[in-house]
Design an enzyme around this catalytic site. Structure first.
Site, PDB file in Angstrom:
ATOM      1  N   LYS A   1       0.805  -1.231   0.000  1.00  0.00           N
ATOM      2  CA  LYS A   1       0.000   0.000   0.000  1.00  0.00           C
ATOM      3  C   LYS A   1       0.839   1.283   0.000  1.00  0.00           C
ATOM      4  O   LYS A   1       0.419   2.287  -0.570  1.00  0.00           O
ATOM      5  CB  LYS A   1      -0.941   0.008   1.210  1.00  0.00           C
ATOM      6  CG  LYS A   1      -2.168  -0.860   1.050  1.00  0.00           C
ATOM      7  CD  LYS A   1      -3.092  -0.669   2.246  1.00  0.00           C
ATOM      8  CE  LYS A   1      -4.409  -1.366   2.027  1.00  0.00           C
ATOM      9  NZ  LYS A   1      -5.351  -1.143   3.136  1.00  0.00           N
TER      10      LYS A   1
ATOM     11  N   ASP B   1     -10.032   3.569   1.689  1.00  0.00           N
ATOM     12  CA  ASP B   1     -10.229   3.057   3.051  1.00  0.00           C
ATOM     13  C   ASP B   1     -10.898   4.094   3.944  1.00  0.00           C
ATOM     14  O   ASP B   1     -11.716   3.758   4.799  1.00  0.00           O
ATOM     15  CB  ASP B   1      -8.889   2.649   3.683  1.00  0.00           C
ATOM     16  CG  ASP B   1      -8.422   1.286   3.202  1.00  0.00           C
ATOM     17  OD1 ASP B   1      -9.268   0.489   2.755  1.00  0.00           O
ATOM     18  OD2 ASP B   1      -7.204   1.016   3.260  1.00  0.00           O
TER      19      ASP B   1
HETATM   20  P1  NAP Z   1      -0.596  -2.949  10.181  1.00  0.00           P
HETATM   21  O1  NAP Z   1      -0.169  -1.698   9.481  1.00  0.00           O
HETATM   22  O2  NAP Z   1       0.280  -4.154  10.135  1.00  0.00           O
HETATM   23  O3  NAP Z   1      -0.833  -2.545  11.753  1.00  0.00           O
HETATM   24  C1  NAP Z   1      -1.150  -3.530  12.698  1.00  0.00           C
HETATM   25  C2  NAP Z   1      -1.543  -2.891  14.022  1.00  0.00           C
HETATM   26  O4  NAP Z   1      -1.950  -3.923  14.924  1.00  0.00           O
HETATM   27  C3  NAP Z   1      -0.401  -2.147  14.721  1.00  0.00           C
HETATM   28  O5  NAP Z   1      -0.932  -1.099  15.490  1.00  0.00           O
HETATM   29  C4  NAP Z   1       0.166  -3.244  15.633  1.00  0.00           C
HETATM   30  O6  NAP Z   1       0.836  -2.731  16.778  1.00  0.00           O
HETATM   31  C5  NAP Z   1      -1.108  -3.927  16.082  1.00  0.00           C
HETATM   32  N1  NAP Z   1      -0.908  -5.319  16.502  1.00  0.00           N
HETATM   33  C6  NAP Z   1      -0.649  -6.386  15.700  1.00  0.00           C
HETATM   34  N2  NAP Z   1      -0.572  -7.511  16.447  1.00  0.00           N
HETATM   35  C7  NAP Z   1      -0.787  -7.136  17.729  1.00  0.00           C
HETATM   36  C8  NAP Z   1      -0.808  -7.839  18.968  1.00  0.00           C
HETATM   37  N3  NAP Z   1      -0.632  -9.159  19.021  1.00  0.00           N
HETATM   38  N4  NAP Z   1      -1.054  -7.150  20.106  1.00  0.00           N
HETATM   39  C9  NAP Z   1      -1.260  -5.807  20.054  1.00  0.00           C
HETATM   40  N5  NAP Z   1      -1.242  -5.082  18.917  1.00  0.00           N
HETATM   41  C10 NAP Z   1      -1.002  -5.734  17.768  1.00  0.00           C
HETATM   42  O7  NAP Z   1      -2.010  -3.437   9.680  1.00  0.00           O
HETATM   43  P2  NAP Z   1      -3.229  -2.562   9.097  1.00  0.00           P
HETATM   44  O8  NAP Z   1      -3.145  -2.524   7.620  1.00  0.00           O
HETATM   45  O9  NAP Z   1      -3.284  -1.283   9.860  1.00  0.00           O
HETATM   46  O10 NAP Z   1      -4.475  -3.496   9.459  1.00  0.00           O
HETATM   47  C11 NAP Z   1      -4.897  -3.708  10.802  1.00  0.00           C
HETATM   48  C12 NAP Z   1      -6.122  -4.614  10.832  1.00  0.00           C
HETATM   49  O11 NAP Z   1      -7.197  -3.983  10.168  1.00  0.00           O
HETATM   50  C13 NAP Z   1      -5.934  -5.955  10.098  1.00  0.00           C
HETATM   51  O12 NAP Z   1      -6.588  -6.938  10.861  1.00  0.00           O
HETATM   52  C14 NAP Z   1      -6.659  -5.777   8.781  1.00  0.00           C
HETATM   53  O13 NAP Z   1      -7.212  -6.992   8.296  1.00  0.00           O
HETATM   54  C15 NAP Z   1      -7.782  -4.830   9.192  1.00  0.00           C
HETATM   55  N6  NAP Z   1      -8.232  -3.982   8.065  1.00  0.00           N
HETATM   56  C16 NAP Z   1      -9.556  -4.021   7.771  1.00  0.00           C
HETATM   57  C17 NAP Z   1     -10.040  -3.224   6.743  1.00  0.00           C
HETATM   58  C18 NAP Z   1     -11.504  -3.275   6.391  1.00  0.00           C
HETATM   59  O14 NAP Z   1     -11.867  -2.867   5.277  1.00  0.00           O
HETATM   60  N7  NAP Z   1     -12.362  -3.713   7.278  1.00  0.00           N
HETATM   61  C19 NAP Z   1      -9.169  -2.377   6.011  1.00  0.00           C
HETATM   62  C20 NAP Z   1      -7.816  -2.353   6.369  1.00  0.00           C
HETATM   63  C21 NAP Z   1      -7.357  -3.177   7.411  1.00  0.00           C
HETATM   64  P3  NAP Z   1       2.426  -2.403  16.751  1.00  0.00           P
HETATM   65  O15 NAP Z   1       2.553  -1.020  16.205  1.00  0.00           O
HETATM   66  O16 NAP Z   1       2.816  -2.515  18.172  1.00  0.00           O
HETATM   67  O17 NAP Z   1       3.065  -3.453  15.878  1.00  0.00           O
END
Ligand code: NAP
Length: 273
Positions: free
Chosen positions: A66, A102
């Site tokens: 992205k 998004d």
């Molecule tokens: P990302 O950039 O990888 O960020 C992940 C986030 O989750 C970070 O804040 C990370 O914290 C935290 N995290 C991961 N594992 C964790 C754990 N075990 N304990 C505590 N915090 C944890 O991912 P993203 O793109 O932002 O996506 C995040 C989520 O949103 C995913 O599940 C994705 O599937 C979902 N999503 C949904 C949509 C939708 O359309 N509904 C769109 C986009 C994303 P740290 O900073 O400490 O690593």
């Protein structure tokens, strides 16, 4: 002439986007196809060249491309430049234009429920890519302030800087410091990956009430423990699949210049429900 669309990323096998867009094509009898195309990290440039060669009409972009995809765009709209990430690309005669749907996808369920976030106090769990689009959405809608709670405080701190820069008052805390403060917020959003593997809710939701809006952007499973706890407290809940649908609807409209068949797309996502 038949048109071709795709989603690129890695992993990509479980993406729901091909189903959602194909349902829209069927519903409107459009001669289009949508495929999932795996491009591993480090191979984006070659991947994009291949897509251009086959004259792809548009594509969605997901993890891990992205942010890097921004380098290969010829043009971008404002959502894309503010958020600093791209999830939708259109291709007109080899000119790639980037968008980030998004943010609109995230805001759509508030609009559908006639919920106004102006002047509301927000608690955002997570500080990754999705959190960034969400912060831009809350800034655009003039939320009062946002607390960003994250496992890694440093990442929350950089989101606070970003948020303040675009005019939304923000502060950062560690995720495990949220404890029972849910009652201090009007809207609570989970934008961490917690829930994807059926983990328990990252925070206590014991003190929410019937006015608290609790939104989980994790969409698989649909009913995360976070949302179950919110329902037990009587809160208004918003499901992650609604954001997923919202961003797909917006991408459809960018590519096809017509209203997307929301209900057909929703049915493809949820099955007959
Ligand atoms: P990302 O950039 O990888 O960020 C992940 C986030 O989750 C970070 O804040 C990370 O914290 C935290 N995290 C991961 N594992 C964790 C754990 N075990 N304990 C505590 N915090 C944890 O991912 P993203 O793109 O932002 O996506 C995040 C989520 O949103 C995913 O599940 C994705 O599937 C979902 N999503 C949904 C949509 C939708 O359309 N509904 C769109 C986009 C994303 P740290 O900073 O400490 O690593």
């Amino acid at each position: 002439m038949s048109k071709l669309f795709a989603i690129i990323g890695d992993p990509i096998d479980h993406s729901l986007s091909p189903n959602i867009h194909s349902a829209a094509f069927r519903e409107l009898s459009l001669e289009c196809s949508y495929i999932a195309y795996r491009i591993p990290r480090g191979e984006l440039e070659e991947g994009i060249e291949s897509l251009k060669k086959i004259k792809i009409d548009g594509f969605n972009v997901t993890i891990p491309h992205k942010v890097e995809m921004m380098k290969y765009l010829d043009m971008m709209d404002e959502s894309c430049s503010i958020i600093g990430a791209v999830n939708t690309v259109s291709n007109k005669d080899g000119i790639l234009k980037g968008y980030n749907t998004d943010m609109d996808g995230f805001l759509e369920p508030f609009k559908k429920r006639n919920l106004n976030v102006k002047d509301l106090k927000i608690l955002l769990l997570g500080a990754g890519g999705a959190a960034r689009a969400i912060i831009v959405g809350f800034a655009k809608e003039h939320a009062q302030c946002i607390t960003i709670a994250n496992r890694t405080l440093e990442n929350a701190n950089s989101m606070v800087k970003f948020s303040n820069k675009i005019g939304l008052n923000a502060n950062a805390i560690k995720l495990d410091e949220v404890r029972d403060t849910a009652k201090n917020y009007d809207v609570i959003v989970n934008a961490t990956s917690i829930g994807l593997k059926n983990e328990p809710s990252p925070i206590s939701l014991d003190s929410v009430n019937s006015k608290t809006i609790v939104y989980d952007i994790v969409y698989m499973p649909i009913n995360t423990d976070f949302l179950k706890k919110a329902k037990e407290g009587g809160a208004i809940v918003i499901y992650g699949y609604e954001m997923l649908l919202g961003q797909a609807v917006r991408a459809f409209e960018i590519w096809h210049g017509m209203e997307a068949p929301y209900n057909a797309m929703k049915k493809a996502l949820l099955g007959g429900t």
